[in-house]
Design a protein around this motif. Structure first.
Motif, short mmCIF file in Angstrom:
data_model
loop_
_atom_site.label_atom_id
_atom_site.label_comp_id
_atom_site.label_asym_id
_atom_site.label_seq_id
_atom_site.Cartn_x
_atom_site.Cartn_y
_atom_site.Cartn_z
N LEU A 1 -39.20 -25.23 15.16
CA LEU A 1 -39.69 -26.40 15.91
C LEU A 1 -38.54 -27.20 16.50
O LEU A 1 -38.68 -27.81 17.56
CB LEU A 1 -40.54 -27.28 15.00
CG LEU A 1 -41.88 -26.66 14.56
CD1 LEU A 1 -42.59 -27.57 13.57
CD2 LEU A 1 -42.75 -26.38 15.77
N THR A 2 -37.40 -27.22 15.82
CA THR A 2 -36.22 -27.87 16.40
C THR A 2 -35.75 -27.14 17.65
O THR A 2 -35.37 -27.77 18.65
CB THR A 2 -35.09 -27.93 15.36
OG1 THR A 2 -35.58 -28.54 14.15
CG2 THR A 2 -33.91 -28.72 15.87
N VAL A 3 -35.79 -25.81 17.59
CA VAL A 3 -35.46 -25.02 18.79
C VAL A 3 -36.46 -25.30 19.90
O VAL A 3 -36.09 -25.41 21.08
CB VAL A 3 -35.43 -23.52 18.43
CG1 VAL A 3 -35.21 -22.68 19.69
CG2 VAL A 3 -34.34 -23.23 17.41
N ALA A 4 -37.76 -25.41 19.54
CA ALA A 4 -38.78 -25.73 20.54
C ALA A 4 -38.52 -27.08 21.18
O ALA A 4 -38.71 -27.25 22.40
CB ALA A 4 -40.16 -25.71 19.89
N MET A 5 -38.10 -28.06 20.38
CA MET A 5 -37.81 -29.38 20.93
C MET A 5 -36.64 -29.33 21.89
O MET A 5 -36.64 -29.98 22.95
CB MET A 5 -37.50 -30.35 19.77
CG MET A 5 -37.27 -31.78 20.23
SD MET A 5 -38.74 -32.49 20.98
CE MET A 5 -38.04 -33.48 22.27
N LEU A 6 -35.63 -28.53 21.57
CA LEU A 6 -34.48 -28.39 22.45
C LEU A 6 -34.89 -27.75 23.78
O LEU A 6 -34.46 -28.21 24.87
CB LEU A 6 -33.39 -27.56 21.76
CG LEU A 6 -32.11 -27.32 22.56
CD1 LEU A 6 -31.42 -28.63 22.89
CD2 LEU A 6 -31.18 -26.40 21.78
N VAL A 7 -35.74 -26.72 23.71
CA VAL A 7 -36.20 -26.07 24.94
C VAL A 7 -37.05 -27.03 25.76
O VAL A 7 -36.93 -27.09 27.00
CB VAL A 7 -37.00 -24.79 24.59
CG1 VAL A 7 -37.63 -24.19 25.84
CG2 VAL A 7 -36.10 -23.77 23.91
N CYS A 8 -37.90 -27.80 25.11
CA CYS A 8 -38.74 -28.76 25.83
C CYS A 8 -37.91 -29.83 26.52
O CYS A 8 -38.23 -30.25 27.65
CB CYS A 8 -39.74 -29.41 24.87
SG CYS A 8 -41.04 -28.28 24.30
N ARG A 9 -36.85 -30.27 25.88
CA ARG A 9 -36.00 -31.26 26.53
C ARG A 9 -35.34 -30.68 27.78
O ARG A 9 -35.20 -31.35 28.80
CB ARG A 9 -34.92 -31.75 25.54
CG ARG A 9 -35.43 -32.63 24.41
CD ARG A 9 -36.02 -33.92 24.94
NE ARG A 9 -35.06 -34.73 25.64
CZ ARG A 9 -34.52 -35.86 25.16
NH1 ARG A 9 -34.89 -36.30 23.97
NH2 ARG A 9 -33.67 -36.55 25.87
N LEU A 10 -34.94 -29.41 27.70
CA LEU A 10 -34.32 -28.77 28.87
C LEU A 10 -35.35 -28.57 29.99
O LEU A 10 -35.02 -28.73 31.17
CB LEU A 10 -33.71 -27.42 28.46
CG LEU A 10 -32.54 -27.48 27.47
CD1 LEU A 10 -32.09 -26.08 27.08
CD2 LEU A 10 -31.38 -28.28 28.06
N VAL A 11 -36.59 -28.22 29.61
CA VAL A 11 -37.63 -28.04 30.62
C VAL A 11 -37.97 -29.37 31.28
O VAL A 11 -38.20 -29.44 32.51
CB VAL A 11 -38.88 -27.40 29.98
CG1 VAL A 11 -40.06 -27.39 30.96
CG2 VAL A 11 -38.58 -25.98 29.53
N LEU A 12 -37.99 -30.43 30.50
CA LEU A 12 -38.32 -31.75 31.05
C LEU A 12 -37.25 -32.26 32.01
O LEU A 12 -37.53 -33.13 32.85
CB LEU A 12 -38.53 -32.75 29.92
CG LEU A 12 -39.83 -32.60 29.13
CD1 LEU A 12 -39.83 -33.50 27.91
CD2 LEU A 12 -41.04 -32.90 30.02
N LEU A 13 -36.05 -31.74 31.90
CA LEU A 13 -35.01 -32.13 32.84
C LEU A 13 -35.32 -31.64 34.25
O LEU A 13 -34.91 -32.24 35.25
CB LEU A 13 -33.65 -31.58 32.39
CG LEU A 13 -33.06 -32.19 31.11
CD1 LEU A 13 -31.75 -31.50 30.76
CD2 LEU A 13 -32.84 -33.69 31.29
N ALA A 14 -36.05 -30.51 34.33
CA ALA A 14 -36.41 -29.96 35.64
C ALA A 14 -37.64 -30.62 36.24
O ALA A 14 -37.90 -30.49 37.44
CB ALA A 14 -36.64 -28.45 35.52
#
Length: 244
Positions: free
Chosen positions: A169-182
């Motif tokens: 879930l921590t990895v998922a949060m990191l990916v979501c933060r990167l996606v939200l940057l776009a």
């Protein structure tokens, strides 16, 4: 003129008389059949050899350098991360439990979910203390539930497993933060939904793989259900997170 018999002759005569009368027969019965081999040595020193202590026996972790201690602990945490990312029935997390990994994951997730400064009331994410309390309080409740249902693992072993299984879930949060940057459109939401659902399932399966064997067979569902809710709440916070 009479001669006194030697002492050993008199003793032999008394023993022969006692044997003839049946007295003392059982006491010395079978002594004539006992023979001592001449090959057996009957002389020497009766001592217990004391082996020299090896250097490893005298070595203590209190004497090792701080760098070696830190590197050993980091390697142990890294191995547990590997066990979580490739879940299988293993006793590594239960045997060598620690709370360093869960603490790092909890702090990292709380920092990423914070979403803004601590005094900002309009940010789209929960505050650091909220995430920290939810994770640790939820892990404690699940652990107590497991113990009350007859679980065989200790309190801190359960906390260790639940904390380490937050890694996906921590990895998922990191990916979501990167996606939200776009951007934060529909495509972004679908990508984040797929990632969060996949990591939610990964965390749930990993934790049950480690904790399943420690529960009674007829009560496993009662243990898995709180675990499901625990990771579902964390996943929901990740999915609904919107940065400021």
């Amino acid at each position: 003129m009479t001669y006194a018999r030697p002492l050993h002759v008199a003793w032999a005569a008394k023993m022969a008389a006692a044997e003839g009368s049946g007295v003392g027969g059982p006491l010395f019965a079978g002594l004539a059949d006992v023979s001592i081999s001449e090959d057996i040595p009957v002389e020497g020193e009766i001592t217990v050899p004391v082996g020299s202590r090896s250097p490893d026996e005298d070595y203590s972790t209190l004497d090792e350098p701080v760098r070696d201690t830190i590197m050993r602990d980091l390697k142990a945490v890294g191995k547990k991360f590997v066990h979580v990312m490739y879940p299988k029935k293993s006793s590594a997390l239960l045997r060598d439990w620690d709370l360093w990994g869960p603490l790092v994951l909890c702090v990292s997730l709380a920092l990423m979910l914070q979403g803004g400064s601590a005094d900002s009331k309009d940010d789209g994410g929960p505050q650091f203390a909220e995430v920290f309390v939810i994770i640790w309080f939820g892990a404690v409740v699940i652990t107590l539930n497991s113990k009350l249902l007859g679980g065989t693992i200790s309190f801190f072993q359960s906390l260790c497993v639940l904390g380490y299984c937050v890694l996906p879930l921590t990895v998922a949060m990191l990916v979501c933060r990167l996606v939200l940057l776009a951007g934060s459109g529909t495509v972004s939401f679908i990508i984040r939904l797929i990632v969060v659902v996949a990591m939610f399932g990964w965390s749930t399966l990993a934790s049950t793989a480690f904790l399943a064997d420690s529960q009674p067979p007829n009560r496993k569902a009662l243990v898995v259900y709180p675990i499901f809710l625990f990771y579902f709440v964390i996943s929901w916070m990740i999915l609904t997170f919107t940065p400021q």
